[in-house]
Scaffold this motif. Structure first.
Motif, short mmCIF file in Angstrom:
data_model
loop_
_atom_site.label_atom_id
_atom_site.label_comp_id
_atom_site.label_asym_id
_atom_site.label_seq_id
_atom_site.Cartn_x
_atom_site.Cartn_y
_atom_site.Cartn_z
N GLY A 437 -34.26 22.16 -10.45
CA GLY A 437 -34.34 20.91 -9.71
C GLY A 437 -34.86 19.73 -10.47
N GLY A 438 -35.25 19.90 -11.75
CA GLY A 438 -35.74 18.78 -12.52
C GLY A 438 -37.26 18.76 -12.58
N LEU A 439 -37.79 17.71 -13.21
CA LEU A 439 -39.23 17.61 -13.46
C LEU A 439 -40.02 17.42 -12.16
CD1 LEU A 439 -41.56 17.38 -15.49
CD2 LEU A 439 -41.07 14.94 -15.65
N ILE A 440 -39.53 16.57 -11.25
CA ILE A 440 -40.26 16.31 -10.01
C ILE A 440 -40.39 17.58 -9.18
CG2 ILE A 440 -40.22 15.02 -7.86
CD1 ILE A 440 -40.95 13.36 -10.33
N ALA A 441 -39.31 18.34 -9.06
CA ALA A 441 -39.35 19.58 -8.29
C ALA A 441 -40.30 20.59 -8.92
CB ALA A 441 -37.95 20.17 -8.17
N ALA A 442 -40.30 20.67 -10.26
CA ALA A 442 -41.18 21.62 -10.94
C ALA A 442 -42.64 21.25 -10.76
CB ALA A 442 -40.82 21.67 -12.43
N LEU A 443 -42.97 19.96 -10.89
CA LEU A 443 -44.36 19.54 -10.71
C LEU A 443 -44.81 19.70 -9.26
CD1 LEU A 443 -44.50 16.34 -12.97
CD2 LEU A 443 -45.43 18.61 -13.45
N THR A 444 -43.92 19.46 -8.31
CA THR A 444 -44.26 19.64 -6.90
C THR A 444 -44.60 21.09 -6.60
OG1 THR A 444 -42.81 17.79 -6.28
CG2 THR A 444 -43.43 19.34 -4.54
N GLN A 445 -43.79 22.01 -7.08
CA GLN A 445 -44.06 23.42 -6.86
C GLN A 445 -45.36 23.85 -7.54
OE1 GLN A 445 -40.80 26.00 -7.75
NE2 GLN A 445 -39.35 24.92 -6.43
N HIS A 446 -45.61 23.32 -8.73
CA HIS A 446 -46.83 23.68 -9.44
C HIS A 446 -48.07 23.15 -8.70
CE1 HIS A 446 -48.87 25.25 -12.95
NE2 HIS A 446 -49.57 24.12 -13.05
N ALA A 447 -47.96 21.96 -8.13
CA ALA A 447 -49.08 21.41 -7.35
C ALA A 447 -49.35 22.27 -6.12
CB ALA A 447 -48.76 19.97 -6.94
N LEU A 450 -51.28 25.35 -7.14
CA LEU A 450 -52.70 25.08 -7.39
C LEU A 450 -53.47 25.02 -6.07
CD1 LEU A 450 -52.61 22.37 -10.21
CD2 LEU A 450 -53.27 24.76 -10.43
N GLU A 451 -52.89 24.38 -5.07
CA GLU A 451 -53.57 24.28 -3.78
C GLU A 451 -53.72 25.65 -3.13
OE1 GLU A 451 -52.37 19.79 -2.25
OE2 GLU A 451 -51.09 21.48 -1.72
N ALA A 452 -52.66 26.47 -3.22
CA ALA A 452 -52.69 27.79 -2.58
C ALA A 452 -53.63 28.74 -3.30
CB ALA A 452 -51.28 28.38 -2.53
N ARG A 453 -53.72 28.63 -4.60
CA ARG A 453 -54.46 29.61 -5.38
C ARG A 453 -55.93 29.24 -5.56
NH1 ARG A 453 -52.39 32.01 -11.19
NH2 ARG A 453 -53.93 33.70 -11.34
N HIS A 454 -56.21 27.97 -5.80
CA HIS A 454 -57.56 27.56 -6.15
C HIS A 454 -58.21 26.66 -5.10
CE1 HIS A 454 -56.90 29.24 -10.14
NE2 HIS A 454 -55.76 28.57 -10.20
N GLY A 455 -57.52 26.34 -4.01
CA GLY A 455 -58.10 25.49 -2.99
C GLY A 455 -58.32 24.07 -3.45
N LEU A 456 -57.60 23.67 -4.49
CA LEU A 456 -57.76 22.33 -5.05
C LEU A 456 -56.87 21.35 -4.28
CD1 LEU A 456 -59.15 20.86 -7.47
CD2 LEU A 456 -57.03 21.25 -8.75
N LYS A 457 -57.42 20.21 -3.90
CA LYS A 457 -56.64 19.21 -3.19
C LYS A 457 -55.89 18.33 -4.20
CE LYS A 457 -56.92 15.61 0.32
NZ LYS A 457 -57.82 14.82 1.21
N VAL A 458 -54.55 18.36 -4.14
CA VAL A 458 -53.71 17.63 -5.09
C VAL A 458 -53.02 16.49 -4.37
CG1 VAL A 458 -51.81 17.79 -6.73
CG2 VAL A 458 -53.34 19.74 -6.41
N GLN A 459 -53.26 15.27 -4.84
CA GLN A 459 -52.57 14.09 -4.34
C GLN A 459 -51.46 13.74 -5.34
OE1 GLN A 459 -55.49 11.02 -3.88
NE2 GLN A 459 -56.49 12.01 -2.13
#
Length: 575
Positions: A437-447, A450-459
């Motif tokens: 899906g490109g860079l935006i889709a990859a970064l969205t999934q990675h964010a 991070l939220e699911a695994r570490h409880g980190l709030k990503v804006q």
């Protein structure tokens, strides 16, 4: 380079299928057809050339003869092309020029034509073809007459009144023994005719191959240089091994006089081939490294075998490159050296494919090791904690309900954390979102991971796909991935801001956290990760800037050049 030649007398001769196998062989029919067609063709060429030269010399004082002589000189090459086409009946294939010559005027053409040895060889072939083909016709006519008389002799026995031998008042009648003798003579004449045709075919093959071949120097060198350049590009840029090997055989066949070129395994199994002949099968002995082995088969065909060399570290043999030639065609030293270069290119392609396969296996092993560490550090620890909490709850169930309730709450929290860890690990095993899906889709999934695994709030401010080349996209994703990993591992942050935007001719990616920060000037253990990120950014033509202070968080900014093609595409669509 050494060349070993094996004469056909020393090889195992293939047994004949029968007494009349040579009579019924297609090669015999093709030679007969060649001689039949060569007589009128050579007669026309002989007459046209003789008349043209005679008329040109006679009219030379009135300047008309100069044009006639130039026309005759042009016809030498034109008729040579017709002769090369007719020689296909003999199994010959002449390599075409790499590119047609450019016409630059009469005098340059005249100088080039008179300086080529192929012109004089073609003229010699035209001169000797007519008398030789007349001689062949005379011999064959005599043999055919004897064959017709002998094979038709049984008609004298069945219809004696039709065939009477008379001399004056005398009349002879053939006896049965005489007729049988004539028939045997006819059968013998048939076999002799087939043998004579075979000898004539070999003679014409050698004459045509020796006199009608184009200039073997500059033209062959041009073809070989072009073929080697294309072969090098195919090996360097090709991502399909089978297609690369097939292209190498095509280039070798196009730039050589070989009829068929094939790449085979050490056992003789076909890898790739170009040409009509089947060159597969075991070959003994195999050619030595850096040498060519040339064999001449009983039917006067040449088979050249060259080694496909691989480095000793590869741990396997590359096989052979084999080139099959038409009867009477012999490869020269230069052509064998060219084919050996093609074989080396094939070895390079095989070794590169092996290295890519090893790298894939190694990458898989490293990924499995990483997953094992992740499972041990997260899920396994969570399961162990769940087990302890459950045992504590069971032990205190009757005497201390409050402690049991606390142990169950602790166990439930561990279970939910384990579920989140497992979801994150399963997410990492999905196909690469960057390719899908490109860079935006990859970064969205990675964010989200991070939220699911570490409880980190990503804006995340991820809007349109930035205009980046595929290499720049990969570099940007890896740098952002490493930056977010550092936030989780070192920053002790609760929030992180991720943004991607285009600023004129540049694409800017930012990661900002509210963690404890650090002093960028002070030496620290994590400097290797920053160096890796800077190298990735520089490799994509960009820059990386890190701004941080103790207690004030960290801001990482990656700047990459926008792709010209990607920015031009929307303009073309609007037009």
């Amino acid at each position: 380079m050494m060349v070993s030649v094996t004469p056909w007398e020393q090889q195992e001769v293939t047994p004949r299928e029968g007494t009349f196998s040579e009579v019924l062989h297609l090669r015999t029919v093709r030679v007969a057809l060649y001689i039949v067609l060569a007589l009128p063709l050579s007669g026309v060429i002989y007459g046209v050339m003789f008349a043209g030269v005679l008329a040109g010399v006679t009219t030379l004082p009135v300047l008309v003869g100069a044009g006639l002589l130039l026309g005759c000189l042009w016809l030498v090459g034109g008729f040579a092309e017709v002769q090369r086409w007719l020689a296909r009946l003999l199994g010959l294939r002449f390599a075409r020029p790499a590119w047609p010559p450019v016409y630059q005027g009469v005098m340059p053409w005249l100088r080039a034509t008179l300086s080529e040895g192929a012109t004089y060889r073609a003229l010699l072939f035209h001169a000797i073809q007519f008398p030789l083909v007349v001689l062949c016709w005379a011999v064959l006519v005599v043999l055919l007459e004897v064959m017709v008389v002998g094979l038709g002799s049984p008609l004298w026995f069945w219809y004696p009144e039709w065939f009477r031998l008379s001399w004056g008042d005398r009349t002879w009648h053939l006896s049965a023994i005489s007729i049988a003798g004539l028939f045997v003579m006819g059968v013998g004449a048939t076999l002799v005719t087939a043998g004579v045709l075979n000898l004539m075919g070999r003679m014409w093959v050698r004459l045509a191959a020796g006199l009608l071949a184009r200039e073997a120097g500059v033209e062959a060198a041009r073809r070989e240089v072009i073929a080697l350049r294309r072969a090098a590009g195919s090996v360097a840029l090709g991502d399909d091994l089978q297609a690369t090997l097939a292209d190498l055989t095509e280039q070798a066949r196009a730039a050589s006089t070989a009829r068929t070129v094939a790449l085979l395994t050490p056992e003789g199994t076909l890898r790739a081939t170009a040409g009509p002949d089947d060159l597969s099968g075991p070959l003994e002995p195999l050619p030595a490294p850096g040498e060519a082995s040339v064999h001449v088969t009983p039917d006067d065909r040449v088979l050249a075998a060259l080694p496909v060399s691989l480095p000793a570290s590869a741990g396997l043999q590359g096989g052979t490159l084999r080139a099959g030639y038409a009867p009477g065609v012999r490869p020269g030293q230069d052509e064998l050296a060219f084919l050996l270069s093609i074989a080396d290119h094939a070895g390079t392609a095989l070794h590169a494919a092996q290295l890519i396969e090893r790298a894939g296996v190694r990458a898989g092993e490293q990924e499995r090791a990483r997953l094992a560490r992740e499972l041990h550090d997260s899920v396994a620890q969570a399961l162990y904690g769940i087990s302890l909490g459950a045992k504590t709850a069971r032990a205190t169930l009757e005497r201390d309900p409050e402690r049991t309730r606390a142990s169950l709450e602790y166990t439930i929290n561990l279970a939910e954390g384990g579920v989140s860890e497992m979801k994150a690990l399963l997410f990492s095993l999905r196909p690469d979102a960057l390719e899908e899906g490109g860079l935006i889709a990859a970064l969205t999934q990675h964010a989200r991971a991070l939220e699911a695994r570490h409880g980190l709030k990503v804006q995340a401010e991820l809007n349109e796909e930035p205009p980046l080349t595929p290499d720049a996209q990969a570099a940007a994703y890896r740098v952002m991935q490493e930056a977010l990993h550092n936030v989780v591992k070192h920053a002790r942050a609760t929030q992180v801001h991720l943004a991607v935007r285009q600023d004129g001719l540049q694409v800017v990616l930012t990661v900002q956290d509210d963690g404890r920060g650090f002093d960028p000037q002070a030496p620290r253990a994590g400097s290797l990760g920053q160096r890796s990120m800077r190298e990735r950014a520089a490799g994509a033509g960009g820059t990386l800037h890190v701004q941080s202070a103790e207690g004030q968080g960290t801001t990482l900014t990656l700047t990459l050049p926008a792709s010209q093609v990607a920015r031009a595409a929307p303009q073309e669509v609007r037009a």
